[in-house]
Write a protein that holds these residues in place. Structure first.
Motif, short mmCIF file in Angstrom:
data_model
loop_
_atom_site.label_atom_id
_atom_site.label_comp_id
_atom_site.label_asym_id
_atom_site.label_seq_id
_atom_site.Cartn_x
_atom_site.Cartn_y
_atom_site.Cartn_z
N ALA A 275 -12.06 -0.80 -0.23
CA ALA A 275 -11.52 0.54 -0.07
C ALA A 275 -12.49 1.43 0.71
CB ALA A 275 -11.23 1.15 -1.44
N GLU A 276 -13.77 1.29 0.42
CA GLU A 276 -14.77 2.06 1.16
C GLU A 276 -14.79 1.66 2.63
OE1 GLU A 276 -18.37 1.47 -1.01
OE2 GLU A 276 -17.95 3.09 -2.42
N GLN A 277 -14.62 0.38 2.88
CA GLN A 277 -14.56 -0.07 4.27
C GLN A 277 -13.36 0.55 4.97
OE1 GLN A 277 -13.94 -4.25 4.83
NE2 GLN A 277 -13.70 -4.05 7.03
N GLY B 31 -6.96 12.01 1.13
CA GLY B 31 -6.49 11.70 -0.20
C GLY B 31 -5.00 11.43 -0.30
N GLY B 32 -4.26 11.52 0.82
CA GLY B 32 -2.83 11.28 0.77
C GLY B 32 -2.04 12.43 0.18
N ILE B 33 -2.68 13.58 -0.01
CA ILE B 33 -1.98 14.77 -0.51
C ILE B 33 -1.03 15.30 0.56
CG2 ILE B 33 -2.31 17.17 -1.20
CD1 ILE B 33 -4.99 16.26 -2.44
N ALA C 127 0.83 -1.21 0.00
CA ALA C 127 0.00 0.00 0.00
C ALA C 127 0.87 1.25 0.00
CB ALA C 127 -0.93 0.00 1.21
N GLU C 128 1.94 1.23 0.79
CA GLU C 128 2.83 2.39 0.81
C GLU C 128 3.50 2.60 -0.54
OE1 GLU C 128 5.53 2.21 4.08
OE2 GLU C 128 3.98 1.57 5.49
N ALA C 129 3.96 1.52 -1.14
CA ALA C 129 4.60 1.63 -2.45
C ALA C 129 3.63 2.15 -3.51
CB ALA C 129 5.17 0.28 -2.87
N HIS D 244 -8.57 8.52 -2.24
CA HIS D 244 -8.70 8.21 -0.81
C HIS D 244 -7.49 7.41 -0.32
CE1 HIS D 244 -12.80 8.89 -2.30
NE2 HIS D 244 -13.12 9.26 -1.09
N ARG D 245 -6.36 7.58 -0.97
CA ARG D 245 -5.24 6.69 -0.70
C ARG D 245 -4.63 6.90 0.68
NH1 ARG D 245 -3.05 9.97 -5.06
NH2 ARG D 245 -1.42 11.40 -4.33
N GLY D 246 -4.95 7.99 1.34
CA GLY D 246 -4.48 8.15 2.70
C GLY D 246 -5.11 7.17 3.66
#
Length: 465
Positions: free
Chosen positions: A408-410, A435-437, A70-72, A370-372
């Motif tokens: 992802a929603e969960q 969002g991981g911004i 996930a981090e990569a 929503h990657r955060g």
């Protein structure tokens, strides 16, 4: 955080982005009210790992092998987004080495995801070999990060944000203005979808226009601050705010593109449904004349034909009654034909491809924005869906993509509210963390450092002491 409103004597560029602060703040709060409603309303509908899979060894290695993919994926997504702004300014040839670095990292991550899939399926079985697989997953992800970290210094030399922030600001502001117009058009598109289709058809993009506005509110604030920092001769602060604004503009574009793509997909599906029904009827006629197909016994074959007949009848009735969800109609047609080995050619294949591409794009857009909050399991499912889509395994790709979206929603529901208080939502900071911004953490009221091109050692380099 500095106020978004510029003084009267400040640059006209900042004035151009100002109006969205007021108009967008309302939309931002509405978007996050929607997000909280979906967190409460949705429940997980996807299965966990296969029940027969051996239990993973209770070590830190397994934890790393679960977390690092996930981090990569985040490193790659952030790098790819910033690369788009640099290419817009300097051209594709100038950024070719960095494009190659991102592709190399993608290759490493894809291998890690494949290894994770086999591991979760119980392959290999013995504990020693399974530990080697976990080590391999970790190693692949670390190599992805190393390649991006290695490219970051030369990338910064090309950008030279601390010396040439003004030129980069012009690129970001131009994209911002164009996207603000597209966001308004996307709202009109959503209204049209609501008039033509049932709510289920547009549900995957409900709230996307509001969330695009939320990202643009955040971009407004940081574009203004970057311009002001440039005028004050504070290049490091200008670079930091510019990176935050660029990433927000990029995510707003993802939200808007998701609306446009779904609208195009629904329109294409509407045109394709009649032909798909006709083609399905013809396929069933051929199958009825067979005593067996693909080794399926006659009794089972006849049962599958009856089921397919019932599905086609139900779809025809829905089309006649209207309004209906054409993508869902195509999905059901293809799923009914697949057990009969009758959905691999002609219009049925085209229908399957359209449905699978749509669900995969929707899942990817959700993860991107929503990657955060989204973890590794959803991303691994999405990676598998992409591979199956490339192999023309449309039904399986569609199923996995929808599972990835559900997971992802969960994850977003579990993640919860990244910032307490209304101020963080009104300014778009909460959305930027989600969002991981911004690489926020507990206690970071301003959301933290903006993520930049690079791997684990370089992506937070825009932090200022």
């Amino acid at each position: 955080m500095a106020a978004a409103a510029p003084e009267e004597d400040e640059s006209s560029a900042a004035d151009l982005v100002l109006p969205l602060v007021v108009a967008g703040a309302v939309g931002a709060l509405a978007g996050y009210a929607y997000l909280r409603r979906t967190r409460r309303a949705r429940t997980r509908t996807t299965p966990g790992p296969a029940a027969h899979s051996p239990a993973p060894p209770p070590t830190g290695l397994d934890e790393d092998a679960r977390a690092l993919p996930a981090e990569a994926d985040d490193w790659i997504r952030t790098s790819r987004a910033e690369l788009g702004f640099v290419a817009a300014r300097f051209g594709e040839e100038a950024v070719a080495p960095f494009t190659a670095a991102v592709r190399d990292a993608e290759t490493e991550l894809a291998a890690a995801f494949r290894m994770r899939q086999r591991y979760d399926e119980g392959v290999p079985a013995d504990e020693a070999s399974r530990r080697q697989v976990l080590a391999g997953i970790v190693g692949r992800c670390q190599e992805a990060g190393r390649r991006l970290d290695a490219a970051a210094p030369a990338f910064d030399q090309l950008r030279a944000l601390e010396r040439e922030a003004g030129a980069a600001l012009q690129v970001a502001e131009t994209r911002f203005r164009e996207l603000a117009g597209r966001t308004a058009a996307a709202e009109t598109t959503l209204t049209g979808l609501a008039e033509r289709y049932p709510p289920s058809a547009s549900a995957p993009v409900t709230g996307c226009a509001e969330q695009a506005k939320d990202r643009l509110v955040f971009a407004t604030v940081h574009l203004n601050q970057a311009r002001q920092a440039t005028d004050r001769g504070e290049p490091e602060h200008a670079a930091r705010d510019l990176r935050a604004a660029e990433a927000a503009v990029a995510q707003a574009a993802v939200f808007v593109a998701g609306i446009d793509r779904l609208a195009e997909g629904l329109d294409a599906a509407t045109r394709l449904v009649p032909a798909a029904l006709t083609g399905a009827e013809a396929a069933l006629t051929q199958v009825r004349g067979l005593s067996t197909t693909g080794g399926v016994p006659a009794g089972e074959l006849h049962a599958r034909v009856r089921h397919a007949d019932a599905v086609l009848t139900a779809v025809r009735e829905e089309v006649a009654a209207g309004p209906y969800d054409p993508l869902d109609a195509l999905r059901r047609i293809v799923e009914a034909l697949t057990p009969l080995d009758a959905g691999r050619a002609g219009v049925a294949s085209a229908a399957g491809a359209l449905v699978a591409r749509s669900s995969t794009d929707l899942a990817d857009g959700f993860v991107e924005t929503h990657r955060g909050a989204v973890g590794g399991e959803a991303r691994e499912r999405l990676a598998r869906a992409r591979r199956l889509l490339a192999d023309d395994a449309y039904v399986a790709a569609d199923t996995l993509a929808r599972e990835a979206r559900d997971l992802a929603e969960q994850d977003v529901r579990v993640y919860g509210n990244p910032l307490a208080g209304a101020a963080g939502h009104a300014s778009g900071v909460a959305g930027a963390v989600l969002g991981g911004i911004l690489l926020g953490g507990d206690g970071d009221e301003d959301g933290g450092v903006p993520a930049s091109f690079g791997g684990p050692r370089t992506r937070a380099r825009r932090g200022i002491a």
